[in-house]
Design a protein around this motif. Structure first.
Motif, PDB file in Angstrom:
ATOM      1  N   ALA A  45       5.898   3.378  12.499  1.00  0.00           N
ATOM      2  CA  ALA A  45       6.375   3.127  11.136  1.00  0.00           C
ATOM      3  C   ALA A  45       5.202   2.999  10.172  1.00  0.00           C
ATOM      4  O   ALA A  45       5.247   3.496   9.040  1.00  0.00           O
ATOM      5  N   MET A  46       4.126   2.347  10.617  1.00  0.00           N
ATOM      6  CA  MET A  46       2.946   2.220   9.784  1.00  0.00           C
ATOM      7  C   MET A  46       2.341   3.603   9.520  1.00  0.00           C
ATOM      8  O   MET A  46       1.989   3.940   8.386  1.00  0.00           O
ATOM      9  N   VAL A  47       2.238   4.423  10.551  1.00  0.00           N
ATOM     10  CA  VAL A  47       1.683   5.765  10.401  1.00  0.00           C
ATOM     11  C   VAL A  47       2.559   6.605   9.475  1.00  0.00           C
ATOM     12  O   VAL A  47       2.050   7.355   8.636  1.00  0.00           O
ATOM     13  N   ALA A  48       3.876   6.466   9.580  1.00  0.00           N
ATOM     14  CA  ALA A  48       4.781   7.215   8.698  1.00  0.00           C
ATOM     15  C   ALA A  48       4.552   6.829   7.234  1.00  0.00           C
ATOM     16  O   ALA A  48       4.552   7.698   6.347  1.00  0.00           O
ATOM     17  N   ALA A  55       0.142  12.176   1.649  1.00  0.00           N
ATOM     18  CA  ALA A  55       0.695  13.457   1.201  1.00  0.00           C
ATOM     19  C   ALA A  55       0.896  13.516  -0.315  1.00  0.00           C
ATOM     20  O   ALA A  55       1.051  14.609  -0.869  1.00  0.00           O
ATOM     21  N   MET A  56       0.873  12.377  -0.985  1.00  0.00           N
ATOM     22  CA  MET A  56       1.100  12.364  -2.434  1.00  0.00           C
ATOM     23  C   MET A  56      -0.149  12.847  -3.174  1.00  0.00           C
ATOM     24  O   MET A  56      -1.221  12.265  -3.029  1.00  0.00           O
ATOM     25  N   GLU A  57       0.001  13.894  -3.959  1.00  0.00           N
ATOM     26  CA  GLU A  57      -1.132  14.438  -4.705  1.00  0.00           C
ATOM     27  C   GLU A  57      -1.652  13.472  -5.764  1.00  0.00           C
ATOM     28  O   GLU A  57      -2.808  13.571  -6.174  1.00  0.00           O
ATOM     29  N   CYS A  58      -0.815  12.548  -6.191  1.00  0.00           N
ATOM     30  CA  CYS A  58      -1.210  11.613  -7.249  1.00  0.00           C
ATOM     31  C   CYS A  58      -1.887  10.357  -6.694  1.00  0.00           C
ATOM     32  O   CYS A  58      -2.242   9.458  -7.450  1.00  0.00           O
ATOM     33  N   VAL A  59      -2.082  10.292  -5.364  1.00  0.00           N
ATOM     34  CA  VAL A  59      -2.651   9.097  -4.728  1.00  0.00           C
ATOM     35  C   VAL A  59      -3.948   9.444  -4.015  1.00  0.00           C
ATOM     36  O   VAL A  59      -4.028  10.418  -3.265  1.00  0.00           O
ATOM     37  N   ASP A  60      -4.963   8.635  -4.272  1.00  0.00           N
ATOM     38  CA  ASP A  60      -6.223   8.706  -3.523  1.00  0.00           C
ATOM     39  C   ASP A  60      -6.182   7.545  -2.531  1.00  0.00           C
ATOM     40  O   ASP A  60      -6.384   6.394  -2.910  1.00  0.00           O
ATOM     41  N   LEU A  61      -5.872   7.846  -1.275  1.00  0.00           N
ATOM     42  CA  LEU A  61      -5.679   6.821  -0.245  1.00  0.00           C
ATOM     43  C   LEU A  61      -6.952   6.592   0.555  1.00  0.00           C
ATOM     44  O   LEU A  61      -7.600   7.531   1.008  1.00  0.00           O
ATOM     45  N   VAL A  62      -7.285   5.321   0.721  1.00  0.00           N
ATOM     46  CA  VAL A  62      -8.379   4.907   1.592  1.00  0.00           C
ATOM     47  C   VAL A  62      -7.803   3.917   2.603  1.00  0.00           C
ATOM     48  O   VAL A  62      -7.039   3.024   2.239  1.00  0.00           O
ATOM     49  N   ILE A  63      -8.166   4.098   3.865  1.00  0.00           N
ATOM     50  CA  ILE A  63      -7.691   3.221   4.937  1.00  0.00           C
ATOM     51  C   ILE A  63      -8.901   2.532   5.544  1.00  0.00           C
ATOM     52  O   ILE A  63      -9.867   3.185   5.933  1.00  0.00           O
ATOM     53  N   ARG A  79      -5.988  10.615  13.117  1.00  0.00           N
ATOM     54  CA  ARG A  79      -4.893  11.101  12.273  1.00  0.00           C
ATOM     55  C   ARG A  79      -5.288  11.211  10.803  1.00  0.00           C
ATOM     56  O   ARG A  79      -4.806  12.085  10.094  1.00  0.00           O
ATOM     57  N   PHE A  80      -6.134  10.304  10.317  1.00  0.00           N
ATOM     58  CA  PHE A  80      -6.496  10.258   8.897  1.00  0.00           C
ATOM     59  C   PHE A  80      -8.019  10.293   8.705  1.00  0.00           C
ATOM     60  O   PHE A  80      -8.578   9.434   8.033  1.00  0.00           O
TER      61      PHE A  80
END
Length: 125
Positions: A45-48, A55-63, A79-80
């Motif tokens: 669920a966390m990975v989903a 996948a959102m083009e408007c988001v710059d995601l950092v983990i 995965r990321f």
């Protein structure tokens, strides 16, 4: 814990020159950082959730995975790979528009910094 320096704006001001925020690329995208504090029972669920954010083009995601290696964290790195950061949490928190995570002192820091806070429900359910 409540006396920790990270909970005061005075401490964060002193920390800023030592641990500056990540550079803003000027893209105008929402800067979101996910702090993983433990591998949840519901890892899928966390990975989903992270898949949707990535996948959102408007988001710059950092983990930022938990610093202690525990096996499943390697799954996140595989995965990321383009989203994983080893930057210090305070610098990431200063950079982000939105901080997403679970029970951690960095969540208090996000509040002190007046950041939007997303509390991940799935890791604790």
């Amino acid at each position: 814990m409540l006396g920790a320096p990270r909970f005061t704006s005075a401490w964060l001001a002193r920390l800023a020159p030592i641990d500056p925020p990540r550079a803003d690329d000027g893209s105008g995208r929402l800067k979101a950082v996910f702090f993983e504090q433990k591998i949840p029972e519901r890892f899928d669920a966390m990975v989903a959730t992270l898949d949707r954010l990535a996948a959102m083009e408007c988001v710059d995601l950092v983990i930022q995975p938990k610093p202690i290696r525990h096996g499943r964290e390697d799954d996140l790195r595989r995965r990321f790979p383009d989203h994983i950061s080893t930057d210090h949490a305070s610098g990431l928190c200063a950079w982000a528009d939105v901080v997403v995570g679970t029970a951690s002192t960095v969540m208090f820091e996000a509040l002190v910094r007046k950041k939007h806070l997303g509390w991940s429900r799935h890791p604790d359910t």
